[in-house]
Motif scaffolding. Structure first.
Motif, short mmCIF file in Angstrom:
data_model
loop_
_atom_site.label_atom_id
_atom_site.label_comp_id
_atom_site.label_asym_id
_atom_site.label_seq_id
_atom_site.Cartn_x
_atom_site.Cartn_y
_atom_site.Cartn_z
N THR A 1 -12.96 12.07 5.21
CA THR A 1 -12.63 11.21 3.99
C THR A 1 -12.54 10.09 4.41
O THR A 1 -12.84 9.42 5.54
CB THR A 1 -11.41 11.66 3.19
N LEU A 2 -13.13 9.29 3.80
CA LEU A 2 -13.20 7.55 3.62
C LEU A 2 -11.66 7.32 2.42
O LEU A 2 -11.27 7.58 1.91
CB LEU A 2 -14.35 7.33 2.33
N LEU A 3 -11.47 5.54 3.54
CA LEU A 3 -9.88 5.40 2.69
C LEU A 3 -11.21 4.19 3.13
O LEU A 3 -11.30 2.99 3.64
CB LEU A 3 -9.31 5.09 4.17
N HIS A 4 -10.94 3.46 1.56
CA HIS A 4 -11.13 2.30 0.89
C HIS A 4 -10.26 1.14 1.48
O HIS A 4 -9.24 1.34 0.04
CB HIS A 4 -12.26 2.67 -0.76
N MET A 5 -10.19 -0.02 1.74
CA MET A 5 -9.26 -0.57 1.37
C MET A 5 -9.45 -2.25 1.07
O MET A 5 -10.39 -2.42 1.29
CB MET A 5 -8.57 -0.61 3.22
N GLU A 6 -8.31 -2.47 0.00
CA GLU A 6 -8.80 -4.01 -0.09
C GLU A 6 -7.38 -4.90 0.01
O GLU A 6 -6.10 -3.81 0.25
CB GLU A 6 -9.25 -4.20 -1.93
N ILE A 7 -7.17 -6.14 -0.47
CA ILE A 7 -6.34 -6.92 -0.68
C ILE A 7 -6.33 -7.65 -1.90
O ILE A 7 -7.31 -8.35 -2.23
CB ILE A 7 -6.24 -7.82 0.68
N ILE A 8 -4.56 -8.05 -2.49
CA ILE A 8 -4.72 -8.93 -3.30
C ILE A 8 -3.59 -9.44 -2.67
O ILE A 8 -2.59 -9.20 -2.01
CB ILE A 8 -4.40 -7.82 -4.64
N THR B 1 -8.67 4.90 -2.16
CA THR B 1 -9.25 3.72 -2.53
C THR B 1 -7.35 3.15 -2.67
O THR B 1 -6.94 3.47 -2.67
CB THR B 1 -9.20 3.09 -3.72
N VAL B 2 -6.64 2.40 -1.17
CA VAL B 2 -5.44 2.04 -1.22
C VAL B 2 -5.50 0.17 -1.20
O VAL B 2 -6.07 -0.37 -0.84
CB VAL B 2 -5.10 2.17 -0.33
N ILE B 3 -4.62 -0.65 -2.17
CA ILE B 3 -4.53 -1.95 -2.49
C ILE B 3 -3.49 -2.38 -1.23
O ILE B 3 -2.32 -2.03 -1.47
CB ILE B 3 -4.49 -2.62 -3.79
N LEU B 4 -3.41 -3.18 -0.38
CA LEU B 4 -2.66 -4.05 0.22
C LEU B 4 -2.35 -5.36 -0.28
O LEU B 4 -3.27 -6.17 -0.48
CB LEU B 4 -2.95 -4.54 1.69
N ASN B 5 -0.69 -5.19 -0.91
CA ASN B 5 -0.82 -6.56 -1.82
C ASN B 5 -0.09 -7.63 -0.95
O ASN B 5 1.81 -7.60 -0.15
CB ASN B 5 0.48 -6.01 -3.01
N PHE B 6 -0.11 -8.31 -0.57
CA PHE B 6 1.04 -9.81 0.34
C PHE B 6 1.60 -11.08 -0.79
O PHE B 6 1.82 -11.94 0.12
CB PHE B 6 -0.08 -10.38 0.82
N GLY B 7 1.55 -10.67 -1.88
CA GLY B 7 1.92 -11.71 -2.70
C GLY B 7 3.22 -10.60 -3.63
O GLY B 7 3.47 -10.56 -2.52
N SER B 8 3.28 -10.97 -4.47
CA SER B 8 4.59 -11.09 -5.76
C SER B 8 4.81 -9.33 -5.05
O SER B 8 3.79 -8.79 -5.57
CB SER B 8 4.84 -11.87 -6.99
N LYS B 9 5.71 -8.86 -5.72
CA LYS B 9 5.46 -7.74 -5.80
C LYS B 9 5.56 -7.08 -6.40
O LYS B 9 5.02 -7.25 -7.94
CB LYS B 9 7.26 -7.05 -5.76
N GLN B 10 4.80 -5.79 -6.35
CA GLN B 10 3.61 -4.84 -7.63
C GLN B 10 3.98 -3.63 -7.49
O GLN B 10 5.12 -3.05 -6.59
CB GLN B 10 2.26 -4.71 -6.85
N ASN B 11 3.66 -2.77 -8.92
CA ASN B 11 3.29 -1.85 -8.48
C ASN B 11 3.04 -0.42 -7.98
O ASN B 11 2.77 -1.26 -7.61
CB ASN B 11 3.21 -1.61 -10.64
#
Length: 286
Positions: free
Chosen positions: A59-66, A94-104
């Motif tokens: 399977t594929l893992l699509h990763m983004e950063i916000i 699809t997974v988003i890695l958040n390094f900013g303020s807390k997100q849902n």
């Protein structure tokens, strides 16, 4: 005979050296280990995915950063994910890695009748300065870094830090410069350079260029990239001429690492008219 085979590119080799066999369990993602980086074809007018991994279960893992300053391009993300699902019948997570303020924990949007749901992994509590100090001490002391350290080193520029991004990026480059293994140093610098350029564009690229300009590692990356580009140009020209190439000729070009020889071939290849002439050029037959 060979038509579409492409040797693993320089960038792919670097990404696979860093990521192959790793997992994201350190951030709570219960997924199979990474098999290899997956490069996708560019879709006009849409931003390329930041990271796309083929996992061990195919399977594929699509990763983004916000972060507070970096916002996700959901339209582009959806376009690439859907094109993979429809064209290759592969499952994409699809997974988003958040390094900013807390997100849902989820990011949800509707595009007409399509409902798009991505998982957010909140890493806003990671102290970049502490992580920097720990990894720097390990590398300086010659201690091996573990799986979590390897991934932290890649994403360290995007963690919480009291310094401006450009200064944090230079500090990360400095840590990598202390890695004793040359191939590993080049791989880390290449991976971070590519991620930064895809994520924030010109600002980050200029910082990296400034750092790499006169360093041994920077010259090695440039040298490898130049040779790869020359090999690819030669093969593209030949495939335009002959449609297919014999395997022995293809591999001889793909494995050639002498820049003078590659330059000579590049100058000669446009006037080559037959496979026999090509063999004489590649195998130095008089």
């Amino acid at each position: 005979m060979r038509v579409t085979f492409q040797e693993e590119s320089f960038n792919e080799k670097c990404f696979n050296k860093i990521f192959q066999g790793l997992s994201f369990k350190w951030i709570g993602l219960e997924l199979p280990m990474i098999k290899e980086i997956a490069e996708v074809e560019r879709i006009e007018n849409y931003k390329l995915p930041l990271l796309m991994f083929l996992l061990e279960d195919d399977t594929l893992l699509h990763m983004e950063i916000i972060s507070d300053k970096i916002k996700p391009d959901l339209q582009s993300m959806l376009t690439y994910d859907m094109s993979i699902v429809l064209r290759y019948r592969m499952q994409v997570k699809t997974v988003i890695l958040n390094f900013g303020s807390k997100q849902n924990s989820n990011f949800q949007r509707s595009f007409g009748s399509v409902y798009y749901n991505t998982q957010i992994v909140d890493l806003s509590g990671l102290d970049g300065e502490r992580v920097h100090k720990e990894i720097s001490q390990k590398i300086s002391s010659g201690f091996p870094i573990n799986e979590a350290d390897k991934l932290s080193l890649v994403f360290l520029p995007f963690m919480k830090n009291s310094l401006p991004f450009n200064e944090v990026l230079l500090k990360v480059m400095s840590i990598i410069g202390k890695i004793k293994d040359e191939e590993e140093r080049i791989a880390y610098l290449t991976v971070i350079s590519e991620i930064v350029s895809r994520l924030i564009g010109k600002q980050g690229v200029e910082v990296l260029k400034e750092y790499l300009m006169d360093t041994e590692v920077g010259l090695s990356i440039k040298d490898a990239g130049v040779k790869e580009g020359m090999r690819e140009s030669i093969i593209i020209i030949l495939l335009e001429k002959f449609n297919v190439l014999p395997d022995d000729i293809y591999y001889a070009i793909a494995k050639q690492n002498n820049e003078d020889t590659l330059m000579k071939w590049l100058q000669m290849v446009t006037s080559i008219c037959s496979i026999d002439e090509l063999k004489k050029m590649v195998f130095n037959i008089e």
